[in-house]
Scaffold this active site. Sequence first.
Site, PDB file in Angstrom:
ATOM      1  N   HIS A 104      16.502  26.414 -35.807  1.00 51.77           N
ATOM      2  CA  HIS A 104      17.276  27.386 -35.029  1.00 51.77           C
ATOM      3  C   HIS A 104      16.611  28.766 -35.040  1.00 51.77           C
ATOM      4  CE1 HIS A 104      20.915  29.065 -33.230  1.00 51.77           C
ATOM      5  NE2 HIS A 104      21.009  29.956 -34.209  1.00 51.77           N
ATOM      6  N   ASP A 160      24.748  33.969 -42.543  1.00 50.38           N
ATOM      7  CA  ASP A 160      24.637  34.133 -41.092  1.00 50.38           C
ATOM      8  C   ASP A 160      24.711  35.620 -40.719  1.00 50.38           C
ATOM      9  OD1 ASP A 160      24.696  33.775 -38.390  1.00 50.38           O
ATOM     10  OD2 ASP A 160      26.267  32.243 -38.413  1.00 50.38           O
TER      11      ASP A 160
HETATM   12  C1  HEM Z   1      27.905  27.854 -34.252  1.00 50.00           C
HETATM   13  C2  HEM Z   1      26.800  28.279 -33.701  1.00 50.00           C
HETATM   14  C3  HEM Z   1      25.709  28.980 -34.468  1.00 50.00           C
HETATM   15  C4  HEM Z   1      25.440  28.981 -35.800  1.00 50.00           C
HETATM   16  C5  HEM Z   1      26.177  28.274 -36.903  1.00 50.00           C
HETATM   17  C6  HEM Z   1      24.296  29.839 -35.996  1.00 50.00           C
HETATM   18  C7  HEM Z   1      23.715  30.102 -37.225  1.00 50.00           C
HETATM   19  C8  HEM Z   1      22.632  30.919 -37.421  1.00 50.00           C
HETATM   20  C9  HEM Z   1      22.006  31.166 -38.685  1.00 50.00           C
HETATM   21  C10 HEM Z   1      22.470  30.585 -40.011  1.00 50.00           C
HETATM   22  C11 HEM Z   1      20.965  31.993 -38.478  1.00 50.00           C
HETATM   23  C12 HEM Z   1      19.981  32.506 -39.538  1.00 50.00           C
HETATM   24  C13 HEM Z   1      20.427  33.782 -40.170  1.00 50.00           C
HETATM   25  C14 HEM Z   1      20.436  34.960 -39.239  1.00 50.00           C
HETATM   26  O1  HEM Z   1      19.393  35.523 -38.910  1.00 50.00           O
HETATM   27  O2  HEM Z   1      21.535  35.312 -38.823  1.00 50.00           O
HETATM   28  C15 HEM Z   1      20.945  32.301 -37.067  1.00 50.00           C
HETATM   29  C16 HEM Z   1      20.051  33.116 -36.458  1.00 50.00           C
HETATM   30  C17 HEM Z   1      20.072  33.432 -35.123  1.00 50.00           C
HETATM   31  N1  HEM Z   1      20.897  32.920 -34.162  1.00 50.00           N
HETATM   32 FE1  HEM Z   1      22.328  31.563 -34.458  1.00 50.00          FE
HETATM   33  N2  HEM Z   1      23.895  30.313 -34.779  1.00 50.00           N
HETATM   34  C18 HEM Z   1      24.731  29.818 -33.822  1.00 50.00           C
HETATM   35  C19 HEM Z   1      24.687  30.053 -32.461  1.00 50.00           C
HETATM   36  C20 HEM Z   1      23.807  30.904 -31.856  1.00 50.00           C
HETATM   37  C21 HEM Z   1      23.798  31.199 -30.448  1.00 50.00           C
HETATM   38  C22 HEM Z   1      24.733  30.592 -29.398  1.00 50.00           C
HETATM   39  C23 HEM Z   1      22.813  32.117 -30.250  1.00 50.00           C
HETATM   40  C24 HEM Z   1      22.373  32.777 -28.968  1.00 50.00           C
HETATM   41  C25 HEM Z   1      22.361  32.199 -27.791  1.00 50.00           C
HETATM   42  C26 HEM Z   1      22.197  32.384 -31.550  1.00 50.00           C
HETATM   43  C27 HEM Z   1      21.171  33.263 -31.751  1.00 50.00           C
HETATM   44  C28 HEM Z   1      20.596  33.504 -32.972  1.00 50.00           C
HETATM   45  C29 HEM Z   1      19.517  34.451 -33.153  1.00 50.00           C
HETATM   46  C30 HEM Z   1      18.905  35.345 -32.094  1.00 50.00           C
HETATM   47  C31 HEM Z   1      19.179  34.399 -34.507  1.00 50.00           C
HETATM   48  C32 HEM Z   1      18.092  35.198 -35.215  1.00 50.00           C
HETATM   49  C33 HEM Z   1      16.781  34.476 -35.093  1.00 50.00           C
HETATM   50  C34 HEM Z   1      15.677  35.237 -35.794  1.00 50.00           C
HETATM   51  O3  HEM Z   1      15.105  36.120 -35.137  1.00 50.00           O
HETATM   52  O4  HEM Z   1      15.426  34.973 -36.966  1.00 50.00           O
HETATM   53  N3  HEM Z   1      22.829  31.635 -32.480  1.00 50.00           N
HETATM   54  N4  HEM Z   1      21.959  31.619 -36.442  1.00 50.00           N
END
Ligand code: HEM
Length: 436
Positions: A344, A246
Amino acid sequence: MNTETTADTASAGTSADSSAARPTGTGFTRRALLGTAGAGLVIGAGAGAAGATALDRTSPAAPAAGGGALGAARVPFHGEHQAGILEPQQARVQLAAFDLADGAGRDGLRALLRRWSRTAARLAVGEPADEQENQVALDAGPCSLTVTFGFGATLFDKAGLADHRPPALEPLPAFPADALDPARGDGDLFVQIGADDALVAVHALRVLQRQAAGTAALRWQMSGFARTPGATARPMTGRNLMGQIDGTNNPKPGQDGFDTTVFCTAGPDRPDWLAGGSYLVFRRIRMLLDNWEALPLDRQERVIGRRKSDGAPLNAPAPGGESSPVDLAAQGPDGSLAVPADAHIRVAAPAANGGAAMLRRGFSYHDGLLADGSPDAGLLFLAFQADPRKGFTPVQRKLARGDGLSRFLRHEASGLYAVPPGAREGGYVGQPLLEG
Ligand code: HEM
């Protein structure tokens, strides 16, 4: 949401080079060694933010009290931006919000911020907090301690500063399926304390709380954690409690547009006192881990759009790496999208949200079991951005409407804070607001 970096992303030059900022299990990197030339390790903000940002924060090394290699690492409190934004997550975090006492007003707030800033600067170099030192962290070095202060919307009226409240601090909208506990969210003053040692972090919180007595009362407090430096054979992006790597696709210092994404560099309704500051969105997001863990691995991977083992996007042939390029148009052999329509990373991507982006710097939490026996565990989501109206809000609107991940999550607490710029030596956080 760890921002620590794997060797492959670092060498691709696309990631914050956390290996340069923290001692690792395999020894010190060149930058860290350079930092030890004086005595204690000094870490520039931006953890590998090549150039000005990192250098601005790096002050001449002074001996840090106590601690081994990990303990001696320190992050200067003073600088252009507050510490605790650009650095990789420390192993431990304490988050807390305080409410200003009746009658404290602007003068009380000013005195408190002075006191807190002085203390944070001392603790950051391993000095005792003040004459009432409780010795909880005695023998330890600063352990990369950072203290980051934020101002909630409610602070401004109470401190007679209503005219200075920035429009972007308007309350976040309600999102579908929000289950927010107001007692554990918001607050006039927010504090994020990060350190690579639990005692060091808790000590700092206790000191700040004591110093606030009579001026501000603790409203809520939460503890979190991320991977401990040295836990992996080489520095790697951390994993969350769902087991995913993450933090991969976070904006990286040095990339085009990084500063304007994360910091309030300009904008028609940005007040001058916030120049170089940021906004922080906090969400306590419980993970429905029993449901999640019952899902087979391939379905878990389709929920995010990345492989669990190495973090590679599902369009990348194995063996990939988390830095493999994402191709959202790629199709599998059966003609379906390799990264599913509700994955996601597809729904959250800046490209799907008019360029909306933010720097995620969250920590895991695990607070025992709920009455139904399920873990009270998840993510203390923290995201820094130049304007939440153009960062968090549009992205969360989309996610809450039905990305694959949302059905395994409950947003249980929320906060939005203006994060003032860093203090200059001898100054205090919030000075341009309070003396402007
Ligand atoms: C427990 C809640 C969440 C989990 C477990 C989670 C997990 C992840 C994971 C595993 C990734 C892919 C790896 C990375 O690029 O970091 C990711 C990407 C991302 N997450 Fe989350 N996330 C959560 C909540 C959120 C929330 C609330 C937001 C914003 C409102 C968010 C925004 C993003 C964004 C912007 C990316 C990058 C997308 C990209 O451009 O590839 N995430 N998240």
